[in-house]
Scaffold this active site. Sequence first.
Site, PDB file in Angstrom:
ATOM      1  N   SER A 313       0.827  -1.212   0.000  1.00 39.90           N
ATOM      2  CA  SER A 313       0.000   0.000   0.000  1.00 39.90           C
ATOM      3  C   SER A 313       0.860   1.261   0.000  1.00 39.90           C
ATOM      4  O   SER A 313       0.455   2.294  -0.509  1.00 39.90           O
ATOM      5  CB  SER A 313      -0.921   0.012   1.226  1.00 39.90           C
ATOM      6  OG  SER A 313      -0.204   0.396   2.388  1.00 39.90           O
ATOM      7  N   ASP A 314       2.057   1.184   0.604  1.00 36.50           N
ATOM      8  CA  ASP A 314       2.887   2.381   0.836  1.00 36.50           C
ATOM      9  C   ASP A 314       2.045   3.491   1.457  1.00 36.50           C
ATOM     10  O   ASP A 314       2.157   4.658   1.080  1.00 36.50           O
ATOM     11  CB  ASP A 314       3.548   2.853  -0.458  1.00 36.50           C
ATOM     12  CG  ASP A 314       4.662   3.873  -0.177  1.00 36.50           C
ATOM     13  OD1 ASP A 314       5.297   3.761   0.880  1.00 36.50           O
ATOM     14  OD2 ASP A 314       4.879   4.777  -1.009  1.00 36.50           O
ATOM     15  N   HIS A 315       1.224   3.106   2.420  1.00 33.55           N
ATOM     16  CA  HIS A 315       0.334   4.058   3.108  1.00 33.55           C
ATOM     17  C   HIS A 315       1.169   5.114   3.841  1.00 33.55           C
ATOM     18  O   HIS A 315       1.976   4.787   4.702  1.00 33.55           O
ATOM     19  CB  HIS A 315      -0.512   3.268   4.111  1.00 33.55           C
ATOM     20  CG  HIS A 315      -1.494   4.085   4.882  1.00 33.55           C
ATOM     21  ND1 HIS A 315      -2.611   4.657   4.319  1.00 33.55           N
ATOM     22  CD2 HIS A 315      -1.551   4.407   6.213  1.00 33.55           C
ATOM     23  CE1 HIS A 315      -3.316   5.290   5.248  1.00 33.55           C
ATOM     24  NE2 HIS A 315      -2.679   5.161   6.407  1.00 33.55           N
TER      25      HIS A 315
END
Length: 440
Positions: A313-315
């Site tokens: 996600s690389d949130h």
Amino acid sequence: MMKELNLRGNALLLKGARVLDPGAGLDGVMDLRILEGRIAEIGPALKAGTGAVIDLSGALITPGLVDLRARFGEPGQEERETLATGLKAAAAGGFAEVCVLPETTPPIDDAAGLEFWRTRAAGHAARLLPVACVTRGGSGEILADLAELVDAGAVAFSDGNRGLPGAHALRGSLLYARQFGRPIFQLSADESLLGGEVHEGRASLFSGLKGIPSIAEDIAVYRDIRCAEYENAPLHLQLLSTRESVQLLREARERGVPVSGDVGVHHMCFTEEDFLASDYGPGLRLQPPLRTEEDRRALIAALKDGTLSAIVSDHRPADFDRMDREFSYRPFGASSLETCLGAAVKALVDTGELNLARLVELFSDGPRRVLGRPAVRIAAGQKVCLSLFRSQSWTYRRNAGQSRGVNSPWEGQELPMSGLGVLNGDLACLDESLAELIRV
């Protein structure tokens, strides 16, 4: 909205969902009976017994999904995301486990920091998998006490978006981490070529913003792979974005180098052309930047042939104050946990690039292999670790979400699938429509 529950050994019968576990060769409409945190029975048309019965017709159940790369703000930047809001956002996106990077204030580089995280994350159904700093303070200089961090529960090491800038520091960390069987998560980038904001090409030419060239990543990926090969130590490369870097990874894996890689969901969904068409929209100021369609095609090919092990996600949520400013002054990153799987289905499954089973592998078995953790299976007797999804289109609105982040590039977009929550042992975090059916 999502509601967290402790089932405390209560029985639960999930009826009529499509159960998809590619690793177990399982794909069909069936029922699951859950008792005392384990799958007690699985099959068609199970009889109701004691406990709640939940009709999940049209829904999807998979092994609990894992995200290898997310950032929250706690401690120090709680206005961006707390552990509680971040873990509820993870559950809303169908992630049962989430690796959180130590980019906090202060950075998580000692046992006390990990204990703080562990205490704050206790009781949430979405499980925190803590990633600790490789170096003290994430400075890229003096190695942290990795042995102490492993004892305190670190599942991997990373200095986050800065990465380890030099080969000397990376060699030392690889040698140190190898003895504990924990991977180094590395964002490969040559610092001397950074300093831009968008891809060096059409994006920089037509926007007037300073570009980040592809070779900033390619040069560093080559260096980092050679370090892992020289030391024969496991290394995981995160957020690969160029066709050259995935080719370097492919060749290294064919030579038997213990290196793996992942890709951010944004780089599956968007290119520099989407940035140019977005009028500097939120969530598209990314590091690494959005590249070309040719790069995106190469990344998809790497997912197909197994070169890449996971989609992440690389949130990286940002609050309103940080985003209410000119593009160049906004922070890098996007709020992505709640939309990650739906966006991946839209970009990869609905277009025929991948089937749903392969996509589920890239969010479950793939990331667990990177971490050296056993696979989760849907079978009688197994401890419950499940993700639930609604297989119908919806429109994402950040105001209705769990994350505090306002920087989503999917705001107002229609996505084909949404998370209904997760079940993890006796703990559950479910959409309110389901949680209301359960009495505990």
